[in-house]
Design a protein around this motif. Structure first.
Motif, PDB file in Angstrom:
ATOM      1  N   LEU A   1       0.590   4.839  49.662  1.00  0.00           N
ATOM      2  CA  LEU A   1       0.624   4.824  51.120  1.00  0.00           C
ATOM      3  C   LEU A   1       1.022   6.203  51.617  1.00  0.00           C
ATOM      4  O   LEU A   1       1.782   6.923  50.957  1.00  0.00           O
ATOM      5  N   SER A   2       0.524   6.559  52.778  1.00  0.00           N
ATOM      6  CA  SER A   2       0.890   7.816  53.428  1.00  0.00           C
ATOM      7  C   SER A   2       1.907   7.534  54.521  1.00  0.00           C
ATOM      8  O   SER A   2       1.804   6.535  55.239  1.00  0.00           O
ATOM      9  N   VAL A   3       2.882   8.427  54.651  1.00  0.00           N
ATOM     10  CA  VAL A   3       3.909   8.303  55.686  1.00  0.00           C
ATOM     11  C   VAL A   3       3.851   9.541  56.572  1.00  0.00           C
ATOM     12  O   VAL A   3       3.675  10.661  56.087  1.00  0.00           O
ATOM     13  N   LEU A   4       4.000   9.335  57.871  1.00  0.00           N
ATOM     14  CA  LEU A   4       3.911  10.412  58.857  1.00  0.00           C
ATOM     15  C   LEU A   4       5.017  10.247  59.883  1.00  0.00           C
ATOM     16  O   LEU A   4       5.252   9.143  60.384  1.00  0.00           O
TER      17      LEU A   4
ATOM     18  N   LYS B   1       6.141   6.370  60.224  1.00  0.00           N
ATOM     19  CA  LYS B   1       5.337   5.161  60.084  1.00  0.00           C
ATOM     20  C   LYS B   1       4.460   5.311  58.842  1.00  0.00           C
ATOM     21  O   LYS B   1       4.167   6.426  58.387  1.00  0.00           O
ATOM     22  N   ALA B   2       4.020   4.161  58.303  1.00  0.00           N
ATOM     23  CA  ALA B   2       3.214   4.155  57.087  1.00  0.00           C
ATOM     24  C   ALA B   2       1.778   3.761  57.396  1.00  0.00           C
ATOM     25  O   ALA B   2       1.510   2.964  58.304  1.00  0.00           O
ATOM     26  N   SER B   3       0.859   4.301  56.620  1.00  0.00           N
ATOM     27  CA  SER B   3      -0.561   3.999  56.745  1.00  0.00           C
ATOM     28  C   SER B   3      -0.879   2.670  56.061  1.00  0.00           C
ATOM     29  O   SER B   3      -0.011   2.016  55.476  1.00  0.00           O
TER      30      SER B   3
ATOM     31  N   ARG C   1       3.514  11.109  50.599  1.00  0.00           N
ATOM     32  CA  ARG C   1       2.746  10.012  50.004  1.00  0.00           C
ATOM     33  C   ARG C   1       3.693   9.264  49.074  1.00  0.00           C
ATOM     34  O   ARG C   1       4.387   9.889  48.273  1.00  0.00           O
ATOM     35  N   VAL C   2       3.711   7.939  49.199  1.00  0.00           N
ATOM     36  CA  VAL C   2       4.611   7.134  48.383  1.00  0.00           C
ATOM     37  C   VAL C   2       3.760   6.248  47.469  1.00  0.00           C
ATOM     38  O   VAL C   2       2.856   5.552  47.936  1.00  0.00           O
ATOM     39  N   ASP C   3       4.084   6.290  46.175  1.00  0.00           N
ATOM     40  CA  ASP C   3       3.278   5.610  45.163  1.00  0.00           C
ATOM     41  C   ASP C   3       4.010   4.401  44.602  1.00  0.00           C
ATOM     42  O   ASP C   3       5.216   4.473  44.304  1.00  0.00           O
TER      43      ASP C   3
ATOM     44  N   LEU D   1      -6.114   8.074  53.787  1.00  0.00           N
ATOM     45  CA  LEU D   1      -5.414   6.871  54.241  1.00  0.00           C
ATOM     46  C   LEU D   1      -5.158   6.926  55.744  1.00  0.00           C
ATOM     47  O   LEU D   1      -5.277   5.913  56.440  1.00  0.00           O
ATOM     48  N   TRP D   2      -4.812   8.116  56.267  1.00  0.00           N
ATOM     49  CA  TRP D   2      -4.580   8.212  57.708  1.00  0.00           C
ATOM     50  C   TRP D   2      -5.888   8.134  58.485  1.00  0.00           C
ATOM     51  O   TRP D   2      -5.931   7.573  59.583  1.00  0.00           O
ATOM     52  N   GLU D   3      -6.951   8.693  57.913  1.00  0.00           N
ATOM     53  CA  GLU D   3      -8.243   8.578  58.581  1.00  0.00           C
ATOM     54  C   GLU D   3      -8.639   7.107  58.710  1.00  0.00           C
ATOM     55  O   GLU D   3      -9.113   6.667  59.768  1.00  0.00           O
TER      56      GLU D   3
END
Length: 361
Positions: free
Chosen positions: A229-232, A238-240, A297-299, A328-330
């Motif tokens: 997951l991507s975090v921004l 927030k997570a994707s 990015r969290v795996d 993932l964000w796209e």
């Protein structure tokens, strides 16, 4: 409207130099040129800083040089100066540095410390978040404190390995068993990582990891799907949606990530909604646990019974247009160019916040 001047910093001395060139080349093409005036600055494998060199130039010829520069460490007026005495655009001043650097001396808090001391706004995590995100041993300790489930592991020092190999082997075999994963504590992109299925492979894996770091992390094998997951964000991260890695090899090593095109990314990962929500919560919890900022990015591993284990956090993940983080964000509704803009704005936001505090009476 005056465009803000952004320096894209790339390259570096780590084994992920080439990965950084790929990431920076994509960022350079996609950054909003109407909003930002862009300069490029490359760090060679030997550590020199080259103003004006472009990542694709080094991809074609690593011996090419830009204008060699040094950072003027003046908190009231940080800027770069040319070592040959020539004049740089706007006298080497800028508004923010976007460090597209992976691995040691770029993603581990060291260059972030330089920026902090020089009073420079920059994108991404600060000193603490970067350092914890790079050191797998300390990262895991923080994850444990945060109550995040992870595979059993042991940390071995290189000096202990040299003095007590038999004891190390005994401890690993009895605590973790085979197969297990052996990793240098402070590298990314799966460099120096091995899967050991027996004692002979374990010995070789330990020696390989010890070439890259004084600290070695050995993890119990988890049989599960590889979910990322991507975090921004900063405090309001927030997570994707999640994505799944289907590696072409036994595990997602450096070759599977960057050379062998057989690996596949599945976005969104086919998971129950309850599992997706739990992954998103844990991704943000991991981000906050290491005090990351901007992006990560969290795996994870997700087992057949939907048990979730966190694997690691990466505070400056691969950033090409086809890398998992931006993809993932796209898929979550933020296009690549807009993602870059948000990361720059988050960098300015973090800088304003950090400079609002007192550090003396």
């Amino acid at each position: 409207m005056t465009r803000q001047k952004i320096i894209i910093l790339f390259g570096g001395q780590s084994g992920e130099h080439e990965v950084s060139l790929n990431s920076a080349s994509s960022v350079l093409k996609a950054i909003d040129k109407e909003k930002y005036e862009v300069e490029t600055l490359g760090i060679s494998k030997s550590g020199q800083w080259h103003w004006g060199i472009r990542p694709e130039q080094w991809q074609q010829d690593p011996t090419l040089q830009g204008i060699l520069v040094n950072l003027v460490h003046d908190p009231s007026n940080p800027r770069f100066i040319a070592l040959d005495g020539s004049t740089l655009p706007q006298d080497g001043t800028f508004d923010l540095i976007f460090p597209v650097l992976h691995g040691p001396f770029g993603e581990d808090g060291t260059i972030q410390g330089l920026f902090e001391m020089a009073n420079i706004p920059y994108a991404g995590s600060g000193v603490l978040g970067s350092a914890l995100g790079m050191d797998k041993d300390r990262m895991k300790a923080v994850f444990t404190e945060a109550g995040l489930p992870q595979a059993p592991y042991l940390t071995v020092l290189r000096t202990t390995l040299q003095k007590m190999m038999e004891k190390v082997l005994h401890d690993i075999e009895h605590s973790l068993g085979y197969p297990c994963f052996v990793k240098p504590a402070n590298l990314g992109s799966s460099v120096g990582i091995s899967k050991a299925r027996n004692r002979e492979e374990l010995i070789n894996a330990l020696h390989l990891a010890a070439e890259y770091d004084r600290k070695i992390v050995v993890e119990q094998n988890i049989v599960g799907r590889e979910i990322e997951l991507s975090v921004l964000g900063n405090e309001d991260a927030k997570a994707s949606i999640p994505g799944e890695i289907l590696p072409s090899k036994d595990f997602y090593d450096y070759e599977a990530k960057y050379i062998d095109t057989g690996s596949r990314l599945v976005i969104p990962a086919p998971l129950d909604q309850e599992v997706v929500k739990s992954l998103q919560e844990k991704a943000v919890a991991a981000f906050k646990a290491v005090e990351a900022c901007g992006l990560s990015r969290v795996d994870f591993f997700v087992t057949e019974g939907n048990q979730i284990y966190i694997n690691e956090i990466n505070t400056m993940p691969g950033f090409t247009q086809i890398s998992m983080y931006p993809k993932l964000w796209e898929a979550s509704g933020i296009p690549y160019s807009e993602l870059i803009t948000q990361l720059i704005e988050l960098g300015f936001q973090r800088f304003r916040d950090s400079r609002s505090r007192k550090i003396s009476l």
